[in-house]
Scaffold this motif. Structure first.
Motif, PDB file in Angstrom:
ATOM      1  N   ARG A 142     -13.607   7.919   1.146  1.00 40.24           N
ATOM      2  CA  ARG A 142     -14.376   9.179  -0.071  1.00 40.24           C
ATOM      3  C   ARG A 142     -15.216   9.261  -1.212  1.00 40.24           C
ATOM      4  O   ARG A 142     -15.976  10.278  -0.990  1.00 40.24           O
ATOM      5  CB  ARG A 142     -12.397   9.244  -0.598  1.00 40.24           C
ATOM      6  CG  ARG A 142     -11.690  10.045  -0.043  1.00 40.24           C
ATOM      7  CD  ARG A 142     -10.478  10.360  -1.056  1.00 40.24           C
ATOM      8  NE  ARG A 142      -8.998  10.583   0.062  1.00 40.24           N
ATOM      9  CZ  ARG A 142      -8.624   9.599  -0.579  1.00 40.24           C
ATOM     10  NH1 ARG A 142      -8.216   8.384  -1.285  1.00 40.24           N
ATOM     11  NH2 ARG A 142      -6.792  10.015  -0.209  1.00 40.24           N
ATOM     12  N   ALA A 143     -15.553   7.889  -2.236  1.00 45.17           N
ATOM     13  CA  ALA A 143     -16.371   7.605  -2.317  1.00 45.17           C
ATOM     14  C   ALA A 143     -17.746   8.020  -2.118  1.00 45.17           C
ATOM     15  O   ALA A 143     -18.298   8.665  -2.359  1.00 45.17           O
ATOM     16  CB  ALA A 143     -16.150   6.899  -3.170  1.00 45.17           C
ATOM     17  N   ALA A 144     -17.996   6.895  -0.760  1.00 42.95           N
ATOM     18  CA  ALA A 144     -19.018   6.796  -0.286  1.00 42.95           C
ATOM     19  C   ALA A 144     -19.301   8.713   0.496  1.00 42.95           C
ATOM     20  O   ALA A 144     -20.716   8.648   0.428  1.00 42.95           O
ATOM     21  CB  ALA A 144     -18.617   6.015   0.895  1.00 42.95           C
ATOM     22  N   ALA A 145     -18.040   8.989   0.918  1.00 39.15           N
ATOM     23  CA  ALA A 145     -18.497  10.466   1.275  1.00 39.15           C
ATOM     24  C   ALA A 145     -19.689  11.150   0.193  1.00 39.15           C
ATOM     25  O   ALA A 145     -20.324  12.116   0.678  1.00 39.15           O
ATOM     26  CB  ALA A 145     -17.371  10.571   2.029  1.00 39.15           C
ATOM     27  N   GLY A 172      -4.759   3.546   1.152  1.00 44.23           N
ATOM     28  CA  GLY A 172      -5.010   3.524  -0.833  1.00 44.23           C
ATOM     29  C   GLY A 172      -6.741   2.561  -1.250  1.00 44.23           C
ATOM     30  O   GLY A 172      -7.068   3.724  -0.988  1.00 44.23           O
ATOM     31  N   LEU A 173      -7.408   1.472  -1.264  1.00 43.84           N
ATOM     32  CA  LEU A 173      -8.221   1.104  -1.273  1.00 43.84           C
ATOM     33  C   LEU A 173      -9.531   1.879  -0.642  1.00 43.84           C
ATOM     34  O   LEU A 173     -10.613   2.065  -0.783  1.00 43.84           O
ATOM     35  CB  LEU A 173      -8.476  -0.031  -2.095  1.00 43.84           C
ATOM     36  CG  LEU A 173      -9.811  -0.803  -2.365  1.00 43.84           C
ATOM     37  CD1 LEU A 173     -10.078   0.234  -3.813  1.00 43.84           C
ATOM     38  CD2 LEU A 173     -10.166  -2.134  -2.736  1.00 43.84           C
ATOM     39  N   GLY A 174      -9.362   1.394   0.656  1.00 41.84           N
ATOM     40  CA  GLY A 174     -10.038   2.258   1.989  1.00 41.84           C
ATOM     41  C   GLY A 174     -10.364   2.994   1.686  1.00 41.84           C
ATOM     42  O   GLY A 174     -11.414   3.770   2.153  1.00 41.84           O
ATOM     43  N   VAL A 195     -12.150   0.979  -8.447  1.00 40.58           N
ATOM     44  CA  VAL A 195     -12.688  -0.112  -7.438  1.00 40.58           C
ATOM     45  C   VAL A 195     -13.745   0.240  -6.980  1.00 40.58           C
ATOM     46  O   VAL A 195     -15.034  -0.474  -6.409  1.00 40.58           O
ATOM     47  CB  VAL A 195     -11.246  -1.247  -7.027  1.00 40.58           C
ATOM     48  CG1 VAL A 195     -12.356  -2.289  -5.843  1.00 40.58           C
ATOM     49  CG2 VAL A 195     -10.837  -1.785  -7.734  1.00 40.58           C
ATOM     50  N   ALA A 196     -13.448   1.458  -6.093  1.00 36.05           N
ATOM     51  CA  ALA A 196     -14.047   1.588  -5.172  1.00 36.05           C
ATOM     52  C   ALA A 196     -15.495   2.412  -5.859  1.00 36.05           C
ATOM     53  O   ALA A 196     -16.582   2.329  -4.769  1.00 36.05           O
ATOM     54  CB  ALA A 196     -13.978   3.338  -4.990  1.00 36.05           C
TER      55      ALA A 196
END
Length: 254
Positions: free
Chosen positions: A24-27, A17-19, A225-226
């Motif tokens: 993925r986005a942070a990486a 989900g969101l986590g 949201v990410a």
């Protein structure tokens, strides 16, 4: 250089989900990420494998302070760098099921307790585990995941929404106390997301109502949201703390 190069980010509840979207986005922005999970080992491993060498899956119950400290230690040992970024996203045993929710007449305190421990105790444990490294670095970012139901409880999920309200209080107190040390604390509050394990029980009718009543005329995704979480983790948010950013396509305007 990307906005999170050389940063180690711990994301609680990142196996799905969101986590997982946040991991993925942070990486993608250059961070090394800890894909925390409680029970979903296979899903966490899959997320970490997708990201590659920049990801480390680590099991820990966020309600267990010792386990959370061990997770942060494992991250720092593995990546050879301090944990200066943390996202508290974990959600304990909850489904957004409007038709089968506990009403105020029948809900018991145990249900409140489960959600409050997951939200507030989990945030406290994660913050306390990361605080020494943030202080040593002279900077840190803490982001908690909230809910637009706090501002507009269109469906009264009593235990969930109350715990998120308390979590916002935790964030603002942390922001006030830690600000002089260069450590920020903020919240990102999504609406009902399409689709996560927690929202899978939501009917198509409810998703349709949200779509028609939201200014953007669509349901927000975990990836959207990410993106907002990345802002608070990045240098661009260095002067922002104690805030609650609602990311729901404009359904709730504050």
């Amino acid at each position: 250089m990307s906005s999170l190069d050389s940063q180690v980010v711990v994301i609680s509840g990142a196996s799905r989900g969101l986590g997982a979207a946040i991991a993925r986005a942070a990486a993608n922005e250059g961070a090394s990420v800890v894909v925390n999970y409680f029970q979903s080992e296979a899903k966490a491993d899959a997320v970490a494998k997708e990201i590659g060498e920049a990801a480390l899956p680590v099991q820990a119950d966020v309600r267990d302070a010792d386990a959370v400290r061990d997770m942060v230690d494992a991250a720092e040992n593995h990546f050879g760098a301090p944990v200066t970024r943390a996202v508290h996203n974990a959600l304990i045993d909850f489904q957004f099921d409007a038709e089968n929710r506990s009403t105020l007449e029948e809900i018991d305190w145990d249900e409140y307790q489960v959600q409050t421990e997951g939200a507030v105790q989990g945030a406290l444990n994660l913050m306390q585990a990361c605080l020494p490294s943030m202080r040593d670095a002279g900077a840190g970012r803490f982001v908690a995941i909230g809910s637009n139901l706090v501002q507009n409880p269109v469906v009264p999920y009593h235990d969930y929404t109350t715990s998120k309200s308390a979590l916002l209080g935790f964030v603002r107190n942390a922001a006030q106390e830690l600000g002089p040390e260069g450590i920020t604390a903020n919240m990102v509050s999504g609406g009902l997301l399409q689709t996560t394990d927690a929202s899978a029980a939501t009917s198509d009718e409810v998703f349709g109502i949200i779509e028609q009543t939201t200014p953007l005329r669509r349901v927000t995704t975990p990836e959207e949201v990410a993106d907002a979480v990345l802002f608070f983790l990045s240098p661009w948010a260095r002067a922002v703390t104690g805030q609650n950013l609602i990311v729901d396509g404009g359904l709730v305007m504050k």
